[in-house]
Design an enzyme around this catalytic site. Structure first.
Site, short mmCIF file in Angstrom:
data_model
loop_
_atom_site.label_atom_id
_atom_site.label_comp_id
_atom_site.label_asym_id
_atom_site.label_seq_id
_atom_site.Cartn_x
_atom_site.Cartn_y
_atom_site.Cartn_z
CG PHE A 107 12.32 5.16 7.46
CD1 PHE A 107 13.59 5.33 7.98
CD2 PHE A 107 11.47 6.26 7.43
CE1 PHE A 107 14.01 6.56 8.47
CE2 PHE A 107 11.88 7.48 7.91
CZ PHE A 107 13.15 7.64 8.43
CB VAL B 16 -0.99 0.04 1.19
CG1 VAL B 16 -2.09 -0.98 1.00
CG2 VAL B 16 -0.27 -0.16 2.51
N GLY B 17 2.13 1.12 0.06
CA GLY B 17 2.94 2.33 0.02
C GLY B 17 4.40 1.99 0.24
CG ASP C 219 10.94 12.92 5.24
OD1 ASP C 219 10.94 13.89 4.45
OD2 ASP C 219 10.98 11.74 4.86
#
Ligand SMILES: *[C@@H]1O[C@H](CO)[C@@H](O)[C@H](O)[C@H]1NC(C)=O
Ligand SMILES: *[C@@H]1O[C@H](CO)[C@@H](O)[C@H](O)[C@H]1NC(C)=O
Ligand SMILES: *[C@@H]1O[C@H](CO)[C@@H](O)[C@H](O)[C@H]1NC(C)=O
Ligand SMILES: *[C@@H]1O[C@H](CO)[C@@H](O)[C@H](O)[C@H]1NC(C)=O
Ligand SMILES: *[C@@H]1O[C@H](CO)[C@@H](O)[C@H](O)[C@H]1NC(C)=O
Ligand SMILES: *[C@@H]1O[C@H](CO)[C@@H](O)[C@H](O)[C@H]1NC(C)=O
Length: 928
Positions: A611, A606-607, A726
């Site tokens: 990291f 899903v993504g 971030d």
């Protein structure tokens, strides 16, 4: 008429008082930091601020600034004190006070100062310096109520507070009389001379009260933009009849120039600082063109959202009874927006377009009342005329207390602590102290006070009294026994006599009365009984027990400010537990098998982020999860990983994606989070265009608010605080209800506690990266603010942070692009077309301006995330209000009725105490 005669009388009195002492009666022009008296080129007489004993003087030099008063300034320490100037005024008279600030990099720091100024107890303005060579100024118009008024600087958030000049101008009547002046000041927002012939303001001596009529030619952001085509500047040399006895109408020079809308319209837009709010707004017209007898000039004012106003037709010559005569229609109480757009449009039967000479807009600022102990304390300090502690000025408690005073936080505060130790005070203990009914602590030790200890029974909250090391005489008054809350009494080393009241010994008061040769311990009634019953040993054991229990009581008591004692000021502990044995606490440890089953062997991706890759999963109990498999090199060692996990498990906030647990097996490091159904903000803004996915403006504001709150929690709610490092649209996730949560926090290092920044390898995403951090490698919470500013710009524009085509040649960056548009007033040029005009332009302006503050090159100039939240919330309430109007569910506007009545104020001598809340009153236009 009566009022005129009365004001005439006052005026003569004024002349008598001030004659000879000043070149301009009723004027005070303080050259802060100056050394000599001088008269400037306008003829104004300046005097140095030598009455001010605090602060330091700096000499500055600014290009093209030759005026003597701007060669020096006075600056103050950035502490939690206030620094006040006191100006003498005449009660029930009206004044203008102007403060100016030219930074000139006086501290060689290039940290642009930001601090507050107050008028009396009322917050007047926050001074934000944004350029070393640009002068900032603030003006306020007010009715004096006391014989003096103070202007105080306080609350430095960056740099050191400073001031260049302070000017007081006494009005003569005045046109600024309002029904609200007992409860409100008027902060000047705009005073504009249209058709001006230079950038210089019209002021003294053209204006006898030295108001600044700012030129309409000045270039600054969002000042008089959106000017209609066909706008022409006109002027005349003919005298203008400004029709005034007291000289307070606009000066002739301002009226001799104007703008004319040759195409039938005059339009302008400008920002009104401090608005939305209620204001006083007047326009000034005089016919200065030679019209043919057959010509007519008739026009209406159009204000968005105020349809009632445009019913009033201005016909200058008719209203003013002739040419070259003043007509000044206006509103004493008008609700105005932050971004004011207005238009004067000619009526259909008018041959000429509208004309405008000048305009004035002031904002009502509610006056804050002072401390209830104000009168008592001013009587007290009057005995100590020249001591610096007695001359701190202003109210003892507000907006911040004097250095030797503490106050409670009531709206009308009371003094709770007085500390006047070691100041060589002589004479008796001032009796005023016994009238401070809220007093809890009193420190008068180490002075040379003489005479008896007064009766403190009026201060029933007193807990701690320090009178030691003085020359007090007489007895320890028995009234001290009656102080039910008394815990500590120190009277050692005085000249007291008599015996110690027995009640003090019995009540467990910590008492030191050594070094008073004639003071004896009295017989305690209770110990006497004890002695009768038991032995003397028993009695002293009881005494010991009393002392011990007192000490315990002391410890448990809420800490009150005391000097010379160590106060344990522990930071709020919001973590579930302290850093210690990691990984074993709140973090749940999943097995790899469990996660393989939940994700069906990592089937649905899903993504993916910096990291690692994220998979969808569903636990046995039906809970949906996001499983992040970290890339191997993200976390070198097991130890580091478990430290990070321990940290994550302690962070809980509604606007942070919830961390559920971890797994470290088979060389894999995995983090498990709650699943967010609506994906990332990035997908919603730029993802494959599914029509219903485009989010409207109010939703965008809510998303901004949610994510800012998440960041705020990282910055201020965690100990030590956490810098995200971030912040970007792909790290803002949306739940089922489209509420936003911040993700990927805490994967970066903790900010070092206590230090303002930590140095580490630059990390972040191009387009969001704080340029200052990039250059200096010094990471601060303001780096997150920068990135958040970029997100705000994306929310407005629907453009990605970096683009090779969208922003034109030589520009790849949303910041440069948006800045260019916003600063030139062209907000429309950046608004996302997908918003379909379904927004209130003001709320967009608010966010746009804050976003530009966030992306300032220097961190010190950026606001804190908490300030950004406040602005977003303001924008949300504006937007909700506008939405309600758009849906026709508000009757706010139709309530305003119009009467073209003559304002006949009478000289108000305090009789008119009818308090009129501005919010409830009716908008009524008026012409004097
Ligand atoms: C500033 O200039 C004045 C006059 O030129 C001088 O007397 C004074 O000492 C200077 N002050 C400082 C702090 O340099
Ligand atoms: C100062 O004035 C000169 C000449 O009028 C002008 O060229 C220059 O740009 C000005 N400098 C600043 C900083 O305003
Ligand atoms: C000082 O300023 C900060 C931010 O500018 C504000 O939040 C705070 O309330 C102010 N404090 C006082 C005492 O005015
Ligand atoms: C003040 O008002 C009086 C009469 O009301 C007038 O004579 C005088 O000139 C005014 N002062 C100024 C400075 O205009
Ligand atoms: C108190 O008086 C002494 C002697 O006159 C002097 O040395 C000292 O500086 C004074 N202290 C204060 C705080 O005024
Ligand atoms: C009382 O005051 C004297 C003189 O200051 C001091 O030496 C002594 O320790 C104090 N006693 C107590 C119990 O605090």
């Amino acid at each position: 008429m009566g009022s005129r005669i009365f004001s005439l009388c006052i005026w003569f009195t004024v002349l008598l008082i001030l004659n000879g002492s000043q070149a301009q009666p009723g004027f005070v022009s303080l050259d802060c930091g100056g050394t000599d008296d001088f008269t400037d080129e306008l003829g104004l007489k300046w005097v140095p601020d030598s009455q001010m004993i605090s602060g330091d003087i700096a000499n500055i030099s600014v290009a093209n600034e030759t005026r003597t008063q701007y060669m020096a300034l006075r600056y103050f320490p950035a502490d939690n004190r206030k620094y006040c100037y006191t100006l003498d005024v005449i009660p029930r008279n009206r004044y203008l006070v102007r403060a100016t600030f030219l930074y000139g990099n006086f501290d060689k720091n290039n940290v642009y100062p930001k601090f507050d100024i107050s008028l009396g107890t009322t917050h007047w303005a926050t001074i934000v310096i944004s350029d070393a060579n640009t002068m900032e100024y603030q003006e306020v118009i007010f009715l004096a109520k006391e014989p003096s008024v103070s202007v105080c600087l306080s609350n430095a958030t960056t740099g050191q507070p400073f001031i260049s000049t302070l000017e007081l101008r006494h009005f003569n009547g005045s046109i600024y009389m309002t029904d609200y002046e007992n409860d409100f000041f008027m902060s000047v927002s705009a005073r504009i001379n249209f058709g001006a012939e230079s950038d210089d303001p019209v002021r003294y001596p053209d204006d006898p009260f030295d108001r600044l009529w700012e030129s309409d030619t000045i270039k600054k952001a969002n000042y008089l933009v959106d000017v209609a085509a066909g706008t022409e500047r006109v002027s005349t040399k003919m005298p203008i009849d400004v029709n005034t006895v007291n000289g307070e109408m606009p000066p002739q020079k301002a009226m001799q120039t104007a703008v004319v809308g040759r195409n039938g319209s005059l339009t302008y837009r400008l920002n009104l600082d401090g608005f939305p709010g209620f204001g006083w707004a007047f326009t000034y017209f005089a016919e200065i063109e030679d019209l043919d007898p057959s010509d007519s000039r008739k026009f209406r004012l159009f204000l968005p959202g105020a349809p009632e106003i445009n019913k009033l037709v201005v016909n200058i010559q008719e209203n003013a009874h002739g040419k070259y005569r003043l007509y000044e229609p206006g509103y004493f109480n008008l609700s105005l927006p932050f971004v004011l757009s207005f238009r004067f449009g000619k009526t259909s039967d008018s041959t000429m377009g509208p004309l405008l000479n000048a305009m004035e807009i002031n904002r009502y600022v509610k006056r804050t009342e002072g401390s209830l102990d104000g009168p008592v304390i001013s009587s007290l300090i009057s005995h100590y005329g020249s001591s610096s502690w007695a001359n701190e000025g202003g109210d003892p408690c507000l907006p911040v207390p004097w250095s030797w005073i503490r106050c409670d936080s009531d709206i009308r505060p009371r003094i709770t602590s007085i500390k006047l130790s070691g100041l060589n005070l002589t004479g008796n203990i001032p009796s005023e102290l016994t009238k401070l009914s809220g007093l809890i602590e009193l420190w008068l030790d180490g002075n040379s006070l003489t005479g008896p200890i007064p009766d403190f029974s009026g201060c029933s909250d007193l807990q701690i009294i320090h009178l030691e090391n003085n020359q007090l005489s007489g007895q320890l008054p028995s009234t001290l026994e009656g102080l039910a809350n008394l815990k500590e009494l120190y009277v050692q080393n005085n000249m007291l006599g008599g015996s110690v009241p027995s009640g003090l010994l019995d009540n467990g008061v910590i008492l030191n009365y050594t070094g008073n040769v004639n003071l004896r311990k009295g017989e305690s009634s209770r110990s006497r009984r004890k002695i009768i019953i038991g032995s003397s040993v028993g009695a002293s054991a009881l005494l010991l027990a009393t002392i011990v229990s007192c000490i315990l009581l002391q410890k448990g008591k809420k800490s009150s400010p005391k000097k010379g004692r160590v106060e344990l000021n522990l930071p709020p502990q919001r973590f579930v537990s302290s850093l210690g044995d990691p990984a074993t606490e709140a973090a749940h440890c999943f097995t790899l098998a469990e996660l393989e089953e939940a994700t069906k062997d990592f089937e649905k991706k899903v993504g993916s982020g910096g990291f690692g890759v994220v998979y969808y999963g569903k636990l046995k109990d039906g809970k949906e999860i996001a499983v992040k498999v970290l890339t191997n090199n993200s976390f070198q060692g097991k130890r580091e990983f478990s430290n990070e996990v321990a940290l994550l498990s302690r962070i809980h906030h509604r606007n942070l994606v919830q961390f559920l647990g971890f797994c470290q097996e088979d060389g894999k490091s995995i983090l498990v989070y709650e699943f967010m159904h609506n994906g990332t903000l990035k997908e919603h803004l730029y993802g494959p265009q599914i029509p219903d996915r485009s989010i409207n403006w109010i939703r965008r504001l809510e998303i901004a608010e949610d994510s800012a709150k998440g960041i705020e929690y990282l910055h201020t709610g965690c100990v030590p605080s956490i810098i995200h490092r971030d912040v970007k649209t792909s790290n803002i996730l949306l739940d089922k209800n489209m509420r936003a949560k911040v993700s990927d926090f805490g994967l970066s290092k903790l900010a070092v506690d206590g230090a303002s920044h930590v140095s580490s390898i630059v990390r972040g995403t191009v387009g969001y990266l704080d340029p200052e951090y990039y250059i200096s490698q010094q990471l601060t919470d303001k780096s997150d603010v920068y990135s958040f500013g970029v997100i705000l710009l994306e929310l407005i524009s629907g453009q990605e942070a970096i683009s090779n085509e969208k922003f034109g040649v030589n520009c790849r960056n949303i910041v440069q692009w948006a800045k260019l548009h916003i600063e030139s007033g062209d907000i429309q040029g950046i608004i996302d077309p997908a918003l379909h005009n379904d927004y209130d332009i003001q709320s967009i302006w608010k966010i746009a301006e804050k976003a530009l503050m966030c992306v300032q090159p220097h961190g010190s100039m950026r606001p804190s995330i908490s300030e950004v939240i406040k602005e977003i919330q303001d924008a949300i309430s504006i937007e909700r209000g506008a939405e309600a109007v758009r849906e026709g569910s508000s009757d706010d506007i139709s309530r305003h009725s119009m009467h073209s009545s003559l304002h006949t104020g009478s000289m108000d001598l305090g009789a008119s105490d009818h308090y009129l809340s501005i919010d409830e009153s009716i908008t009524k236009p008026t012409a004097r």
